[in-house]
Structure formats: structure tokens, C-alpha cells
Design a protein around this motif. Structure first.
Motif, PDB file in Angstrom:
ATOM      1  N   GLY A 156       0.777  -1.228   0.000  1.00  0.00           N
ATOM      2  CA  GLY A 156       0.000   0.000   0.000  1.00  0.00           C
ATOM      3  C   GLY A 156       0.809   1.277   0.000  1.00  0.00           C
ATOM      4  O   GLY A 156       0.240   2.367  -0.139  1.00  0.00           O
ATOM      5  N   TYR A 160       0.269   6.383   1.643  1.00  0.00           N
ATOM      6  CA  TYR A 160      -0.273   5.054   1.953  1.00  0.00           C
ATOM      7  C   TYR A 160      -1.726   5.011   1.498  1.00  0.00           C
ATOM      8  O   TYR A 160      -2.515   5.924   1.793  1.00  0.00           O
ATOM      9  CB  TYR A 160      -0.184   4.751   3.457  1.00  0.00           C
ATOM     10  N   ASN A 161      -2.081   3.954   0.776  1.00  0.00           N
ATOM     11  CA  ASN A 161      -3.455   3.740   0.291  1.00  0.00           C
ATOM     12  C   ASN A 161      -3.993   4.943  -0.466  1.00  0.00           C
ATOM     13  O   ASN A 161      -5.186   5.261  -0.372  1.00  0.00           O
ATOM     14  CB  ASN A 161      -4.381   3.383   1.459  1.00  0.00           C
ATOM     15  N   PRO A 213      -7.347   1.047  -3.102  1.00  0.00           N
ATOM     16  CA  PRO A 213      -5.963   0.748  -2.726  1.00  0.00           C
ATOM     17  C   PRO A 213      -5.790  -0.697  -2.270  1.00  0.00           C
ATOM     18  O   PRO A 213      -6.764  -1.444  -2.107  1.00  0.00           O
ATOM     19  CB  PRO A 213      -5.712   1.718  -1.570  1.00  0.00           C
ATOM     20  N   GLY A 272      -3.520  -1.535   0.483  1.00  0.00           N
ATOM     21  CA  GLY A 272      -2.803  -1.566   1.754  1.00  0.00           C
ATOM     22  C   GLY A 272      -3.331  -2.640   2.690  1.00  0.00           C
ATOM     23  O   GLY A 272      -4.523  -2.951   2.686  1.00  0.00           O
TER      24      GLY A 272
END
Length: 668
Positions: A602, A640-641, A646, A648
Motif C-alpha cells: 500500500g 499510503y493507500n 488501494p 494496503g
């Protein structure tokens, strides 16, 4: 022998009931039977009905209407509360604070008019609002049909506000007539029609706290946040808000009108549907000069934005003799809003107005034939999206000899063309009709599930300030002794899984939702792990409700639970790597993965040349992650994500997914 005669009268007054009796022929009885008087002017405000849940532990206003300047008396237990209506007939009294429990009766009298509401409980009332994911019914997330029965609870109740819009603030409350204009008790046969998110939220609260839960449900699928805000909360004057409404109405449909001229040259826009009388549903009709559209889809996506009315679709499918010999079942998924479906010129099924109901029609073998068969569908849409929302694999004919896919190219025509000036997109109009009438009603909290209709717009960065403004404005609108708890759902993962390292998509609006957490007594359920790539309405509403309930359990009921998802606290460079520290992870983080592979996914990083890369990452300390540049270069930003859908896999040990972020690293 004397005769005992019990005469019972039933009075109605716009919903509430009043029962009273008279004894005739009883020894010593001197009064004559009383006459039942219908309440013509005397009414409760429409949030006060049989089975209502009222907020506990606060002085509770109760109001309604009577004849102008009339004395009104409300009887409640040993209390008699008197008020006089104003020149418009509005009256109000205030019940003393009550502990959780019931049932109670509230009886109202003014002159000869009498009404009462019964089976009233005091508990905690939560306002549910937003768009279709809040509106989504429990039965639509009940995959095997058992959940409504499993969580049925007579002390979970819902009142559904009817979809209405207004350009000015309203005082009366419109209720959904499908609910019988009353609070509904959460029985197994009724709870399936409740909000899925609200039902699960209430269920998890009831497991921990023995308090009746009332769900005051006021939502509208497809609505933008601006529709739920006042002009003042939007930073607009009343004239500016009205001008925006007029501009939106004038602009709507321009693209669709051009598309009509292009696809149906020389034809006037049809205002009255005559397609059926023209033979468009007949088996032998020649549709060779019609344009084509790939189904299943909604026609807004296929080039007809802002159009309502009737569309006709015609396609064909081929059956073997074996497939045509026995009964079959037709699966079309949900059709927005209504359909009349024909095979080989014969009507095989119709649900006129149910945009979220899956169509499943049983087909008699006499309808089918070997070789080519004709499928013709007349679809009606009254507002918002129109057409088919099924995935291609859920659009098929099931036969005893095998399934036949129905997805593909269809000829289509438009029987009625109306421009949809969707009121749920216009500023202030839903607030005016569906929130404003509730002013000063005591609540325990607000649940908000909205944002999809604001995503993808150029102004979605502004959503953070809009959320904060809405929270502050609604808090001032409702009666609450402290800061009214306000909890919302972040956008779920949706659309195609992330394929490249720089695909922000819905992540931008998720960040705006995160920024609104700066308001006190708020919480956000992160659900980027329970969505559906192909469905904007993820079925897993039980986990959404559970995560929302954690905030209420913490803030309202004083339980020691971890409610917040972990979020980024700090990012810094350590030996050429980005060290990301997280807060709200008191027991550390885990990387969820199948099998024994526990690598972290992610993360993406931006190099010094501005290019983005998928980045390897590892857990270092319980609440820290080390992120590397895949080519060993310098890192300027880490995310992140940061995508619509996404991948992650970081969670708190309590099972809450880590929230998305986009952070620049400090310069050297």
C-alpha cells in the motif's frame, strides 16, 4: 340481572390514536356514554407517533399544532403540562428528563379534541443522514436472509423521513408513507427495511448497553453535501444560494440534448412515452436504425447525463433446443427505477418502482424457443441514475442446460426525455425540508455516510471545510447539553484496483473527510477494506455499523474500546528510508496477508525526480514502518493507500485498517 356494557371509542387525528371507554348499565353509573370527537386541528409534530423513541436524560420538547390561541394539555404519567398555541397554531411543552425505559403514553387534549401516542420509550436517538449507502436497507446487505431475524429487536426503532426538497425552511416534517408515517418497531418482518448501517450500529450498541435505540433516518441517495447545508454554512447569502440553484437548473441537460440530436437526427425531444404503442416491445419489431449501448450500465455513464424518463432496450440471445425446453430464470440485477421486461413479445416480469431491488423473473418454457430469442426492456427512471447496475456476470438467463450471458450490445431508443434537475444536488434544499423541521430535537448523536457524489469534482478538496461547517451548523440546530457526537463513514474502496503508483482518485476526498476530525467529539470509520470494485454500494454494512458503534460506545457509553483507525503521526528520513510513525495503535500494527507472507503493501514514494513508485515497506517497531525507494534513490514524499481502490494491508491489532495519508518528508 344487570348488563355490563363496555363501549370503546377509537379516535384518529392525523396518525396518533386516542382510546377511551364508557360504562353503561353498571350499578351506580350515572354518566351517559361519551361521544368520540375527531381531532381536526390538534396534532403532534410528526416525529411523535406511536412507538416513538425520545431522548433520555434531557428535558424533552414536545410540540405540534392546534387551533390558534388554544389551550393544550399534555398528560404524561403523573405530569400534566399546559401550553397555549400561538397565532399559527403551534404549541410546545417540555417533558421532564426521563430515564431509559417505557412503554409510556402521551395524551393530548384541547377543548373537545383528544389524541394520544402509545408505546413510547425513552432511550438514545441517533440521526442518520447522507446518501444511498446510508439509505441502503438491511435486507440489501442480508446475503443469506438470516441477519434481519438474527438482530431483530423491538427496542431498535426507525422513523424514515420522506424525500422532500424546498427552497425555504420548512416547519412540518414529511414522513415516508411506505413506513405508515410512524416509528417502526425492529421486528424480524420490518427490520429488513431499516437502514443497514443504522441497524447494525444499533445492534452493536444494544449488545453493550441496555438502552432503547431510535434511528431518525433522513437521507437521499445521490445527494451532495451542499444540499444538506444552510446558505450561511456554505458561506453564501440567500440570493447567492438561489442563483446557484437557477444556474444548475439552466445548465442541466445540455450535453444530453446534444447527444439526442446526434443519435436521433430530425426527431423532436419526446415528452410523452409512446414507445409501447409504436411496437418497440414486440418480438418482430425492426430496430436496425436504433443506436446501440453496451449493457448492463446506467445510461448516464453511456452518454445521457441528467436524463430521466423511459428508455427502451432490445437485444437477442440464442438457445439450444435443450436450453429452451424447460423453465428458466432471468437475472437482470437492480434496475433504476422500474422495468417492464419482455421475452419474444411476452411480458415476463415487472417491478415498476424499486431502484435497488434485484430483478429475478421465472420464465415458462413456452416463452422460450430454440435459436434466436428477443429480449426487450422498457426502463423508467424518475430521478438520478437510470438503467442497470448489475455486474456483467450477474446479467444472464439461467436454464437447466446452462447459463446464457445477456451482457453485450443492445439497440435502444428514448420514449420520454426529461432533464433531471436533481434537487439532491442543489444547495440548501434538503436541509430546508428534511433537517430544518427537526430543530431542537434532542439527539444522542449523528451518523453521516456521504461523499461519493462530491468525489471526482474539481472542488472535492473543499469538502473538508464543508464537512466542518455542516457539523458546526447541525450542532447549533439540535438541542444537546454538550457537544453533539458526530460520526461519519469514509469512502470505501471502489473502482478498478490500483494499477499505478500515482492514482489519487477518491483518496483526495478521503483526506478531506479525515481533516474534518479536527472538530471535537467526532469519529470516522475507515472502510477501505470492505468495499467492492464494481459496486458503489458495498454489501458489508454490518462491519460499517460495527466500526461506527465503537465511537458511540467510547464517547456516549464510556466503554474502553479502540475506536479510531491508526493514522500517520510523523514521517522522517532515517538512513535514506522514510520512517512512518502511527498514532491510535496502542498495541501495535499488523500486516494482514494470506498464508505466511506478512510483507506490507500500500505504500508509494516520490523520488527526487518527481516520479512515483510502488515502495517496499516493513514493520520496524510496533507502531512504525520503514519505507524504501525501490531503486535506492532519495524520497521526497510518501503515501499510503492513496488510490480509489488501494491495496494496503496495515491494521491495528484490534482489526481497524490504517487510514490513508500523503506526506512530504522534511527537507534536509
Amino acid at each position: 340481572m344487570r348488563t355490563l356494557l363496555l363501549v370503546t371509542f377509537l379516535c384518529t387525528g392525523g396518525g396518533p390514536l386516542f382510546l377511551f371507554s364508557s360504562l353503561a348499565g353498571v350499578a351506580g353509573a350515572t354518566s351517559s356514554p361519551r361521544t368520540c370527537v375527531l381531532a381536526k386541528d390538534l396534532t403532534f409534530f410528526r416525529a411523535f407517533t406511536d412507538h416513538a423513541v425520545l431522548q433520555r436524560d434531557v428535558e424533552h420538547p414536545v410540540w405540534g399544532w392546534a387551533a390558534p390561541e388554544a389551550q393544550v394539555t399534555l398528560s404524561f404519567g403523573e405530569n400534566e403540562l399546559t401550553a397555549r398555541s400561538d397565532a399559527d397554531g403551534r404549541w410546545e411543552v417540555r417533558l421532564p428528563a426521563q430515564e431509559a425505559g417505557g412503554p409510556h403514553t402521551l395524551a393530548l387534549q384541547s377543548g373537545d379534541e383528544r389524541i394520544a401516542i402509545e408505546d413510547v420509550y425513552f432511550g438514545d436517538v441517533y440521526l442518520l443522514s447522507g446518501q444511498s449507502n446510508m439509505e441502503w436497507r438491511l435486507e440489501q446487505s442480508d446475503l443469506d436472509g438470516s441477519r434481519a431475524t438474527a438482530i431483530a429487536d423491538p427496542l431498535i426503532r426507525e422513523l424514515k423521513v420522506e424525500k422532500q426538497h424546498a427552497n425555504t425552511v420548512q416547519k412540518r416534517l414529511p414522513l415516508d408513507p411506505t413506513y405508515g408515517e410512524a416509528w417502526m418497531v425492529g421486528s424480524a418482518d420490518r427490520m429488513g427495511s431499516f437502514s443497514g448501517v443504522g441497524s447494525y450500529f444499533a445492534h452493536y450498541l444494544r449488545r453493550e448497553a441496555d438502552v432503547p435505540i431510535g434511528l431518525l433516518h433522513s437521507s437521499w441517495g445521490g445527494s451532495r453535501i451542499e444540499a444538506w447545508m444552510t446558505a450561511e454554512a456554505l458561506g453564501l447569502g440567500a440570493d447567492e444560494a438561489a442563483a446557484l440553484q437557477e444556474d444548475a437548473a439552466a445548465a442541466a441537460g445540455g450535453e444530453a440534448r446534444e447527444s439526442f440530436t446526434r443519435n436521433f437526427p430530425g426527431r423532436e425531444l419526446p415528452k410523452i412515452d409512446e414507445g409501447e404503442s409504436l411496437g418497440w416491445l414486440r418480438d418482430e419489431f425492426d430496430d436496425s436504425d436504433w443506436p446501440s449501448m453496451t449493457l448492463p450500465t446506467q445510461w448516464e455513464v453511456a452518454g445521457w447525463p441528467a436524463v430521466d424518463g423511459h428508455f427502451y432496450f432490445r437485444g437477442s440471445f440464442t438457445l439450444t433446443a435443450e436450453q429452451a425446453a424447460e423453465a428458466a430464470t432471468l437475472y437482470l440485477g437492480a434496475v433504476d427505477d422500474g422495468d417492464f421486461t419482455y421475452i419474444n413479445g411476452k411480458l415476463v416480469g415487472s417491478i415498476p418502482d424499486a431502484y435497488s431491488t434485484e430483478r429475478k423473473y421465472d420464465i415458462e418454457p413456452a416463452v422460450l424457443r430454440e435459436g434466436e430469442n428477443t429480449l426487450a426492456i422498457r426502463v423508467y427512471d424518475g430521478m438520478g441514475g437510470g438503467g442497470f447496475s448489475a455486474k456483467p456476470e450477474a446479467f444472464y438467463l439461467a436454464t437447466a442446460a446452462g447459463n446464457v450471458s445477456l451482457g453485450g450490445e443492445y439497440r435502444y431508443n428514448i420514449g420520454e426525455f426529461r432533464i433531471d434537475v436533481a434537487p439532491n444536488q442543489l444547495p440548501t434544499v434538503l436541509y430546508n425540508a428534511m433537517i430544518a423541521p427537526l430543530e431542537n430535537l434532542p439527539l444522542a448523536g449523528v451518523l453521516w455516510y456521504q461523499g461519493e457524489s462530491n468525489s471526482g469534482h474539481a472542488d472535492n478538496v473543499a469538502y473538508a471545510e464543508q464537512m466542518k461547517s455542516l457539523i458546526r451548523q447541525w450542532r447549533g440546530h439540535f438541542s444537546h447539553p454538550d457537544v453533539l457526537p458526530f460520526y461519519w463513514v469514509q469512502l470505501a474502496n471502489f473502482m478498478a484496483p490500483v494499477a499505478g503508483p500515482d492514482e489519487p482518485g477518491w483518496a483526495v476526498l478521503r483526506q478531506s473527510q479525515t481533516e474534518a476530525l479536527s472538530e471535537p467529539m467526532t469519529g470516522m470509520a475507515v472502510i477501505t477494506d470492505v468495499g467492492d470494485a464494481d459496486d458503489i454500494h458495498p454489501k458489508n454494512k454490518w462491519e460499517v455499523g460495527r466500526r461506527l458503534s465503537l465511537f458511540a460506545l467510547r464517547d456516549v457509553y464510556g466503554r474502553k474500546v479502540q475506536a479510531d483507525s491508526p493514522s500517520v503521526a510523523d514521517v522522517k528520513l532515517v538512513d535514506g528510508k522514510a520512517e512512518v510513525a502511527f498514532m491510535d495503535a496502542p498495541n501495535g500494527l499488523v500486516a494482514k496477508a494470506e498464508g505466511r507472507n506478512s510483507s506490507v503493501t500500500g505504500f508509494t514514494v516520490q523520488g527526487e525526480n518527481g516520479e512515483w513508485h510502488f515502495a517496499p515497506a516493513v514493520l520496524s517497531l510496533p507502531n512504525k514502518v520503514l519505507v524504501s525507494h525501490p531503486e535506492g534513490g532519495g524520497i521526497t514524499r510518501v503515501r499510503y493507500n492513496w488510490a480509489s481502490n488501494p491495496n494496503g494491508n496495515l491494521y491495528s491489532t484490534e482489526g481497524l485498517p490504517v487510514n490513508a495519508f500523503d506526506r512530504a518528508l522534511p527537507s534536509r
